[in-house]
Design a protein around this motif. Structure first.
Motif, PDB file in Angstrom:
ATOM      1  N   THR A   1     -42.285  51.579  -0.028  1.00 38.46           N
ATOM      2  CA  THR A   1     -42.933  52.213   1.112  1.00 38.46           C
ATOM      3  C   THR A   1     -41.873  52.684   2.093  1.00 38.46           C
ATOM      4  N   GLY A   2     -42.157  53.727   2.861  1.00 45.82           N
ATOM      5  CA  GLY A   2     -41.238  54.231   3.873  1.00 45.82           C
ATOM      6  C   GLY A   2     -41.742  53.927   5.259  1.00 45.82           C
ATOM      7  N   MET A   3     -40.933  53.287   6.075  1.00 45.71           N
ATOM      8  CA  MET A   3     -41.320  52.904   7.424  1.00 45.71           C
ATOM      9  C   MET A   3     -40.711  53.829   8.471  1.00 45.71           C
ATOM     10  N   GLY A   4     -39.866  54.806   8.039  1.00 46.11           N
ATOM     11  CA  GLY A   4     -39.246  55.728   8.977  1.00 46.11           C
ATOM     12  C   GLY A   4     -38.380  55.007   9.985  1.00 46.11           C
ATOM     13  N   GLU A   5     -38.480  55.450  11.250  1.00 48.11           N
ATOM     14  CA  GLU A   5     -37.670  54.870  12.319  1.00 48.11           C
ATOM     15  C   GLU A   5     -38.466  53.892  13.170  1.00 48.11           C
ATOM     16  N   SER A   6     -39.627  53.466  12.655  1.00 44.91           N
ATOM     17  CA  SER A   6     -40.580  52.708  13.480  1.00 44.91           C
ATOM     18  C   SER A   6     -40.211  51.239  13.681  1.00 44.91           C
ATOM     19  N   GLN A   7     -39.328  50.673  12.830  1.00 43.16           N
ATOM     20  CA  GLN A   7     -39.054  49.233  12.923  1.00 43.16           C
ATOM     21  C   GLN A   7     -37.543  48.970  12.983  1.00 43.16           C
ATOM     22  N   PRO A   8     -36.890  49.368  14.057  1.00 44.09           N
ATOM     23  CA  PRO A   8     -35.441  49.105  14.162  1.00 44.09           C
ATOM     24  C   PRO A   8     -35.174  47.605  14.323  1.00 44.09           C
ATOM     25  N   ILE A   9     -34.044  47.167  13.800  1.00 43.86           N
ATOM     26  CA  ILE A   9     -33.622  45.770  13.994  1.00 43.86           C
ATOM     27  C   ILE A   9     -32.418  45.689  14.919  1.00 43.86           C
ATOM     28  N   ALA A  10     -31.946  46.846  15.384  1.00 51.64           N
ATOM     29  CA  ALA A  10     -30.819  46.912  16.315  1.00 51.64           C
ATOM     30  C   ALA A  10     -31.005  48.155  17.178  1.00 51.64           C
ATOM     31  N   THR A  11     -30.189  48.274  18.205  1.00 52.66           N
ATOM     32  CA  THR A  11     -30.286  49.428  19.096  1.00 52.66           C
ATOM     33  C   THR A  11     -29.835  50.699  18.390  1.00 52.66           C
ATOM     34  N   ASN A  12     -30.485  51.797  18.711  1.00 51.70           N
ATOM     35  CA  ASN A  12     -30.093  53.106  18.168  1.00 51.70           C
ATOM     36  C   ASN A  12     -29.114  53.844  19.098  1.00 51.70           C
ATOM     37  N   GLU A  13     -28.636  53.128  20.133  1.00 48.51           N
ATOM     38  CA  GLU A  13     -27.734  53.747  21.101  1.00 48.51           C
ATOM     39  C   GLU A  13     -26.276  53.671  20.665  1.00 48.51           C
ATOM     40  N   THR A  14     -25.968  52.869  19.629  1.00 53.69           N
ATOM     41  CA  THR A  14     -24.575  52.719  19.168  1.00 53.69           C
ATOM     42  C   THR A  14     -24.489  53.008  17.687  1.00 53.69           C
ATOM     43  N   ASP A  15     -23.269  53.326  17.241  1.00 50.82           N
ATOM     44  CA  ASP A  15     -23.052  53.565  15.808  1.00 50.82           C
ATOM     45  C   ASP A  15     -23.367  52.317  15.002  1.00 50.82           C
ATOM     46  N   GLU A  16     -22.945  51.142  15.509  1.00 57.87           N
ATOM     47  CA  GLU A  16     -23.176  49.890  14.774  1.00 57.87           C
ATOM     48  C   GLU A  16     -24.669  49.600  14.643  1.00 57.87           C
ATOM     49  N   GLY A  17     -25.403  49.797  15.710  1.00 61.30           N
ATOM     50  CA  GLY A  17     -26.845  49.546  15.659  1.00 61.30           C
ATOM     51  C   GLY A  17     -27.553  50.501  14.720  1.00 61.30           C
TER      52      GLY A  17
END
Length: 363
Positions: A323-339
């Motif tokens: 299944t594809g969840m897209g960008e809906s369930q991040p486990i880290a911040t999307n503000e940094t490269d590492e996240g």
């Protein structure tokens, strides 16, 4: 002095030669002879004759009584000849001692029984020209004993004595042999009456040897070693299987990196070990790009992991769901490269139940 030294040597070495494998009685009395050599300690003052005595040999007569396997009493009378160091005058020493000993009931050192003890001694020292004087001493001792014949004990050890008044220390090495009497041994276990087999009937048959007779065994073919209930049926244990794995992806990529193959291999082993389990592959992306595109990209990543499991590790496609969840369930911040790197992932979730027969303890 030479006469006494010869008597001591005879007492030390004239032990019976026929050794036996017997152990000590639990209770007994004994009479024996002891020979020893005394390193006579000296105090800082020589005002008393007892403070200025040369080393000497001593001969003793011992009476002991063993109360039980651990405790015994010692009574000793001894005689010695020596001389004063400065005046070189002959002297005689008569000594009486009383003490207690502790014996470990089971411990043996190369067949010898150790002991330790202590007590009180009184010595009367008689010098020809100066008369006699008395001394009170406290002693401690340790040594080893062994049965060398059914009624004879050989022993050897060391003893230290401290003068109560002048506080000087004598060291004594001793050995002796003792004759036992009044022996009492621990009672032997009471013999059991022989069984009357004529009154016994043959046990009921138990074909699968599970401990439940055939006449009430509802599961007659129980596997060997299985833990069974009162009806003879194997007890089963059901437990849930849960495994989770994260596979990360490069930006805007769907190719599974080689670095994650070992972890996927271990995951495949779990699926193989538990054939009823199933796996859900959830694809995820970071928030870069349109959400509709990310939805398709996440599903493609889940499908890529499924293809690796099928093509490289032989897992049946029927056991895998993606299944594809897209960008809906991040486990880290999307503000940094590492996240964002952590959010570009596929979560592999194994679930199911496994039932196995419980085994008897030790099987």
């Amino acid at each position: 002095m030479s006469t006494l030294r010869n008597a001591v040597l005879i007492a030390v070495f004239a032990t019976p030669a026929a050794a036996t494998a017997q152990d000590f009685p639990s209770r007994y009395s004994s009479l024996g002879v002891e020979g020893s050599f005394v390193d006579s300690g000296n105090s800082d003052t020589t005002a008393r004759v007892g403070d200025d005595i040369s080393n000497y040999w001593e001969l003793g007569l011992n009476f002991t009584h063993q109360f039980n396997a651990n405790i015994s009493m010692l009574l000793q009378g001894s005689y010695a000849e020596s001389e004063t160091k400065k005046l070189e005058e002959d002297l005689n020493i008569l000594r009486g001692s009383i003490g207690a000993r502790f014996h470990p009931s089971r411990y043996r050192l190369a067949g010898w029984r150790p002991f330790a003890g202590g007590g009180y001694s009184y010595a009367d020292i008689d010098v020809d020209s100066l008369g006699s004087q008395g001394e009170d001493l406290i002693f401690a001792e340790t040594g080893l004993q062994k049965l060398v014949a059914p009624r004879f004990i050989a022993e050897a050890g060391v003893r230290g004595r401290v003068d109560v008044e002048d506080e000087y220390f004598d060291a004594q090495v001793f050995a002796g042999v003792h004759y036992m009497f009044g022996r009492q041994f621990a009672s032997a276990p009471t013999g059991r009456q022989p069984l009357d087999f004529s009154k016994l009937s043959a046990p009921p048959a138990d074909s699968d040897t599970d401990g439940v007779p055939d006449n009430r065994d509802k599961c007659p073919n129980t596997p060997q070693g299985a833990l069974v209930d009162d009806d003879g049926c194997a007890k089963e244990l059901t437990r849930e299987i849960k495994e989770t794995l994260y596979v990360e992806f490069e930006h805007d990529k769907t190719e599974v990196q080689q670095a994650f193959y070992p972890e996927l291999k271990n995951l495949a082993k779990v699926l193989t070990q538990y054939p009823t389990s199933r796996i859900l592959l959830e694809g995820h992306t970071d928030s870069t790009g349109p959400s509709s595109y990310n939805q398709k990209l996440s599903k493609s990543r889940a499908d890529a992991v499924m293809k690796v499991l099928i093509d490289h590790f032989g897992i049946n496609a029927d056991r895998i769901r993606t299944t594809g969840m897209g960008e809906s369930q991040p486990i880290a911040t999307n503000e940094t490269d590492e996240g964002r790197a952590q959010n570009r992932r596929v979560e592999a979730i194994v679930s199911g139940k496994h039932t196995e027969i419980m085994k008897k303890s030790g099987q």
